[in-house]
Design a protein around this motif. Structure first.
Motif, short mmCIF file in Angstrom:
data_model
loop_
_atom_site.label_atom_id
_atom_site.label_comp_id
_atom_site.label_asym_id
_atom_site.label_seq_id
_atom_site.Cartn_x
_atom_site.Cartn_y
_atom_site.Cartn_z
N ARG A 1 63.20 77.93 -8.25
CA ARG A 1 63.84 78.61 -9.42
C ARG A 1 63.29 80.04 -9.52
NH1 ARG A 1 64.72 74.21 -12.98
NH2 ARG A 1 66.83 73.43 -12.56
N VAL A 2 64.12 80.92 -10.05
CA VAL A 2 63.75 82.33 -10.14
C VAL A 2 63.73 82.76 -11.61
CG1 VAL A 2 64.36 84.67 -9.44
CG2 VAL A 2 64.89 82.75 -7.93
N LEU A 3 62.69 83.46 -12.04
CA LEU A 3 62.59 83.97 -13.41
C LEU A 3 62.66 85.49 -13.38
CD1 LEU A 3 61.87 83.69 -16.46
CD2 LEU A 3 59.45 83.71 -15.78
N VAL A 4 63.57 86.07 -14.18
CA VAL A 4 63.69 87.53 -14.29
C VAL A 4 63.24 87.93 -15.69
CG1 VAL A 4 65.21 89.54 -14.18
CG2 VAL A 4 65.59 87.59 -12.63
N ILE A 5 62.12 88.62 -15.77
CA ILE A 5 61.61 89.10 -17.07
C ILE A 5 62.02 90.56 -17.22
CG2 ILE A 5 59.56 89.52 -18.47
CD1 ILE A 5 58.14 87.31 -16.93
N GLY A 6 62.67 90.87 -18.36
CA GLY A 6 63.29 92.18 -18.52
C GLY A 6 64.75 92.09 -18.11
N ALA A 7 65.33 90.91 -18.31
CA ALA A 7 66.68 90.61 -17.81
C ALA A 7 67.77 91.39 -18.55
CB ALA A 7 66.96 89.11 -17.95
N ASN A 8 67.45 91.94 -19.72
CA ASN A 8 68.46 92.72 -20.46
C ASN A 8 68.44 94.19 -20.06
OD1 ASN A 8 69.38 90.50 -21.82
ND2 ASN A 8 68.12 90.84 -23.64
N GLY A 9 67.57 94.56 -19.16
CA GLY A 9 67.41 95.97 -18.78
C GLY A 9 68.40 96.40 -17.71
N ASP B 1 58.10 87.44 -24.35
CA ASP B 1 57.39 88.72 -24.46
C ASP B 1 56.40 88.73 -23.30
OD1 ASP B 1 55.40 90.42 -27.03
OD2 ASP B 1 55.66 90.78 -24.88
N VAL B 2 56.54 89.69 -22.39
CA VAL B 2 55.73 89.69 -21.17
C VAL B 2 54.24 89.86 -21.48
CG1 VAL B 2 55.78 92.18 -20.63
CG2 VAL B 2 55.78 90.48 -18.77
N ALA C 1 59.96 94.24 -17.10
CA ALA C 1 59.83 94.76 -18.47
C ALA C 1 58.87 95.96 -18.46
CB ALA C 1 59.30 93.66 -19.39
N ALA C 2 59.32 97.10 -18.94
CA ALA C 2 58.45 98.29 -18.96
C ALA C 2 59.07 99.37 -19.84
CB ALA C 2 58.27 98.85 -17.55
N LEU C 3 58.25 100.36 -20.18
CA LEU C 3 58.77 101.60 -20.79
C LEU C 3 58.84 102.64 -19.68
CD1 LEU C 3 56.95 101.99 -24.25
CD2 LEU C 3 59.19 101.04 -23.76
N LEU C 4 59.93 103.39 -19.62
CA LEU C 4 60.12 104.36 -18.53
C LEU C 4 59.52 105.72 -18.88
CD1 LEU C 4 63.67 103.46 -17.17
CD2 LEU C 4 61.47 102.50 -16.60
N SER C 5 59.82 106.72 -18.03
CA SER C 5 59.08 107.99 -18.09
C SER C 5 59.26 108.74 -19.41
CB SER C 5 59.53 108.89 -16.93
OG SER C 5 60.92 109.15 -17.02
N VAL C 6 60.47 108.85 -19.91
CA VAL C 6 60.67 109.65 -21.12
C VAL C 6 60.17 108.90 -22.35
CG1 VAL C 6 62.37 110.84 -22.56
CG2 VAL C 6 62.63 110.84 -20.09
N GLU D 1 56.38 108.81 -22.61
CA GLU D 1 55.67 110.01 -23.10
C GLU D 1 55.66 110.07 -24.63
OE1 GLU D 1 54.15 110.28 -20.13
OE2 GLU D 1 53.79 112.25 -21.04
N GLN D 2 56.60 109.37 -25.25
CA GLN D 2 56.66 109.38 -26.72
C GLN D 2 55.68 108.35 -27.32
OE1 GLN D 2 60.83 108.62 -26.88
NE2 GLN D 2 61.32 110.67 -26.13
N ALA D 3 55.24 107.37 -26.48
CA ALA D 3 54.31 106.32 -26.97
C ALA D 3 53.41 105.91 -25.81
CB ALA D 3 55.11 105.13 -27.49
N PRO D 4 52.52 106.83 -25.37
CA PRO D 4 51.74 106.60 -24.15
C PRO D 4 50.92 105.31 -24.16
CG PRO D 4 51.39 108.84 -24.99
CD PRO D 4 52.24 108.15 -25.99
N LEU D 5 50.26 105.02 -25.30
CA LEU D 5 49.40 103.83 -25.31
C LEU D 5 50.25 102.55 -25.26
CD1 LEU D 5 46.41 103.73 -25.15
CD2 LEU D 5 46.28 103.32 -27.61
N LYS D 6 51.40 102.58 -25.93
CA LYS D 6 52.29 101.42 -25.91
C LYS D 6 52.82 101.21 -24.49
CE LYS D 6 56.41 99.53 -28.23
NZ LYS D 6 57.82 99.92 -28.13
N ALA D 7 53.16 102.33 -23.84
CA ALA D 7 53.67 102.25 -22.46
C ALA D 7 52.60 101.69 -21.54
CB ALA D 7 54.13 103.62 -21.99
#
Ligand code: VAH
Length: 319
Positions: free
Chosen positions: A1-9, A48-49, A71-76, A79-85
């Motif tokens: 079986r395969v699990l995709v986390i961040g599947a809505n991205g 929640d990853v 699941a991740a925050l991208l580059s732009v 930069e608006q929430a570095p610690l969260k990213a």
């Protein structure tokens, strides 16, 4: 079986579709932090990853053998929430690597995919035909998290034998789901403007050449890497994978072939500095040699296919 986390991205939603074709819907579990799937995936779990126990519970319940951690925050947005990213990007990966280490020791190995990015390169990286092994001095928190993530992947492979594989994705172009805060996403927004018969005000300058890849090529590269025999995988940080390189001027010219009246203007903003820190083109010799990678889609085909399929993103989230 395969699990995709961040599947809505942007990538996750199309990986779920492709993996469903390969493995059957009953063998693909789509997971994201949202309470429900945005794309009508067959089997969906709210995950929640950052919740390692929850991931372990889903992996155990479904007998998962492959995890794609997207699941991740991208580059732009990063930069608006570095610690969260940093927290999401790093702890999300670490949770999966730790789970894979535990399960390998329990005789239930997990194969892991995790995306790196050209954002892991920086201003001192050779910008043309960037080599697989290069100086990396990323200037965004997103890029720093990708560079660190590559080090973790190689460490968990070397030290614990975790079969984790990764690709340094170029900017990914697609029409099926809206992108999430990337610097390269001008190359998607431009098609929405062209489709609506509007001029596009580009936030990058005309000569900002970046490595890009069309989603079908990105998905194929991901699955070809994951399906390759482990002994062929020489790179356990992340593979350079080249699609095509272009700049906004060249993209606008390709669009004009199908939309003659299309006009573009250039108003570089804060995202120009991010783009300027990234390479212009990649050398993907290692991916070609190790698992037979080759890009298939060029600029004219990309432009025609995007214009043929793109709709207002809101239509996809009608659910
Ligand atoms: C971004 N699309 O722009 C992502 C990707 C290389 C670009 O990492 O942040």
């Amino acid at each position: 079986r395969v699990l995709v986390i961040g599947a809505n991205g942007q990538i996750g939603s199309e990986l779920v579709e492709a993996l469903t074709v390969n493995h059957g819907a009953e063998n693909v579990i789509a997971a994201d932090i949202a309470p429900r799937s945005l794309f009508g995936a067959h089997c969906y779990e709210t995950v929640d990853v950052l919740d390692k126990d929850r991931i372990a519970q889903v992996v155990e319940r479904y007998g998962v053998t492959q995890v794609y951690q997207l699941a991740a925050l991208l580059s732009v947005t990063g930069e608006q929430a570095p610690l969260k990213a940093w927290t999401l990007n790093m702890n999300g990966l670490l949770n999966i690597l730790e789970l894979a280490r535990d399960r390998k020791q329990a005789g239930k190995p997990l194969k892991v995919f995790w995306p790196s990015s050209i954002a892991a390169f920086g201003p001192h990286t050779p910008a043309v035909d960037t080599p697989q092994l290069a100086v990396m001095d990323p200037t965004t928190i997103y890029g720093i998290s990708k560079q660190a993530g590559e080090r973790l992947c190689e460490y968990y492979f070397s030290k614990f034998g975790v079969d984790v594989r990764s690709i340094r994705y170029p900017g990914i172009i697609s029409y099926k789901s809206p992108p999430g805060g990337g610097t390269t996403d001008y190359a998607i927004a431009i098609f929405h403007a062209a489709k609506r018969g509007e001029r596009y005000a580009c936030y990058l300058g005309p000569d900002t050449t970046l490595p890009m890849i069309y989603m079908p090529d990105a998905i194929r590269a991901t699955i070809e890497l994951m399906d390759a025999p482990a002994e062929q995988i020489r790179v356990r940080s992340a593979y350079n994978v080249a699609g095509l390189s272009f700049n906004p001027r060249e993209l606008a010219q390709a669009i004009k072939k199908s939309v003659p009246g299309f006009e573009i203007s250039y108003q570089p903003d804060h995202r120009q500095a991010i783009a300027d820190s990234w390479p212009h083109s990649l050398d993907d010799t290692y991916a070609r040699a190790d698992w037979g990678w080759h890009a298939a889609i060029g600029l004219d085909q990309l432009a025609q296919d995007m214009l043929a399929h793109i709709e207002a993103p809101a239509l996809h989230h009608a659910a």
